[in-house]
Design an enzyme around this catalytic site. Structure first.
Site, short mmCIF file in Angstrom:
data_model
loop_
_atom_site.label_atom_id
_atom_site.label_comp_id
_atom_site.label_asym_id
_atom_site.label_seq_id
_atom_site.Cartn_x
_atom_site.Cartn_y
_atom_site.Cartn_z
N ARG A 174 0.86 -1.18 0.00
CA ARG A 174 0.00 0.00 0.00
C ARG A 174 0.90 1.23 0.00
O ARG A 174 2.07 1.16 0.37
CB ARG A 174 -0.91 -0.01 1.22
N LYS B 21 -1.63 -3.02 7.53
CA LYS B 21 -3.04 -2.96 7.91
C LYS B 21 -3.35 -4.06 8.91
O LYS B 21 -2.99 -5.22 8.72
CB LYS B 21 -3.93 -3.10 6.66
N HIS C 108 -3.31 2.93 -5.47
CA HIS C 108 -3.73 1.61 -4.98
C HIS C 108 -4.00 0.65 -6.13
O HIS C 108 -3.96 -0.57 -5.95
CB HIS C 108 -4.97 1.75 -4.11
N ARG D 247 -1.33 -1.88 -6.66
CA ARG D 247 -1.41 -3.07 -5.78
C ARG D 247 -2.36 -4.10 -6.39
O ARG D 247 -2.06 -5.30 -6.41
CB ARG D 247 -1.88 -2.63 -4.39
N HIS E 247 -3.25 -10.18 3.33
CA HIS E 247 -4.67 -10.36 3.62
C HIS E 247 -4.85 -11.38 4.73
O HIS E 247 -4.20 -12.43 4.74
CB HIS E 247 -5.42 -10.84 2.38
N TYR F 80 -9.44 -11.05 -6.99
CA TYR F 80 -8.58 -10.84 -8.16
C TYR F 80 -8.74 -11.94 -9.20
O TYR F 80 -8.32 -11.76 -10.35
CB TYR F 80 -7.11 -10.74 -7.73
#
Length: 307
Positions: free
Chosen positions: A123, A148, A254, A257, A280, A289
């Site tokens: 990110r 995150k 973003h 990414r 994640h 994706y």
């Protein structure tokens, strides 16, 4: 106490203020579940906010009542929830990424940051908060700290970026040595590390990989510090590059990414590997994706192509 990020603190405080104003400037202790429900429902019905925005407001108010005021609000049964739309991320093709990065050449540090975003899947703020010690040129690894969800992870260091990064760090080191000689050269340290190691904030390993151009005086310590580069510098340069490349997609930093993840899957890497690289928590998040692979809708071949 919870070690929430500064962004989370700012967001929670902003939502509490908005809730108090919505409730006629009454103290939250005088309010209850019905008032919280009315406020959150108003966000969805009148404000037409997204589901993620309403969830953030809900989290802020639940934290206020449970952890600050010790007044849990319980189940909000009449709450009108904003609908969570099913959207696929914007993804650039490899040719589009190449065109945007080419347009960024000559924009200084922004070009290097954008290359890292696409080459590592980081990110934007994760890249800007990199410390010198987090890049291992021998192992071709980058350690992403406090990503995150406050989780660390390891991603790759692209071979083609090693040379530009080493050149950039050499320039940053000269600047740091000049700052140190002038009595400055400090950076912010995580947690209470500055108390445990008083001189660590001046050490080369703790310096930002992408420092800001200007220094500032820290009010509490009196130290002359540098912050990391502000995200808007890269965002503006990237937006101009997308426009110059004549790409109609609403691409942002973003998007690089998203493109990183999609192109890895196109290359045959398994979904769990991509999940680890992106950081994640749940593989279901990474599964989005698979819907934007460069094979048409859902990866299905059109019957028109078989005629």
């Amino acid at each position: 106490m919870r070690h929430y990020s500064a962004r989370t603190e700012e967001a929670y405080v902003a939502w509490v203020r908005r809730f108090v104003r919505f409730s006629g400037l009454r103290h939250p202790r005088e309010l209850g579940p019905s008032d919280v429900t009315r406020f959150l429902s108003s966000l969805a019905v009148e404000g037409r906010v997204s589901a993620s925005t309403q969830n953030q407001a809900l989290a802020a108010l639940l934290f206020l009542y449970k952890d600050v005021l010790d007044m849990p609000v319980g189940w909000l049964s009449a709450l009108v929830r904003a609908k969570r739309p099913l959207r696929v991320p914007v993804v650039l093709t490899k040719d589009e990424v190449r065109r945007v990065l080419a347009r960024l050449k000559g924009s200084g540090v922004s070009a290097l940051v954008a290359g890292l975003l696409y080459g590592t899947g980081m990110r934007l703020l994760e890249a800007l908060r990199l410390r010198v010690k987090d890049i291992d040129f021998a192992k071709n690894e980058i350690v992403v700290r406090e990503g995150k969800g406050d989780r660390d992870r390891v991603t790759m260091l692209p071979e083609r970026l090693k040379g530009p990064l080493l050149k950039h760090l050499a320039e940053v080191r000269v600047q740091h040595e000049r700052d140190t000689a002038a009595g400055a050269g400090w950076v912010e340290l995580p947690g209470a590390l500055g108390v445990k190691y008083p001189q660590a904030g001046r050490e080369w390993g703790w310096q930002w990989v992408f420092p800001a151009g200007r220094e500032y005086d820290h009010a509490e310590t009196g130290q002359r510090r540098r912050h990391h580069l502000h995200e808007t510098v890269v965002q503006r340069a990237f937006k101009q590059a997308v426009r110059a490349a004549r790409i109609a997609k609403p691409a942002s930093c973003h998007t690089l990414r998203h493109s990183f993840a999609t192109h890895l899957l196109e290359s045959g890497y398994d979904i769990r590997t991509v999940q680890e690289l992106l950081g994640h928590r749940n593989v279901a998040t990474t599964m989005i994706y698979t819907h934007v692979l460069n094979r048409g809708g859902l990866g299905v071949r059109s019957p028109a192509d078989t005629l």
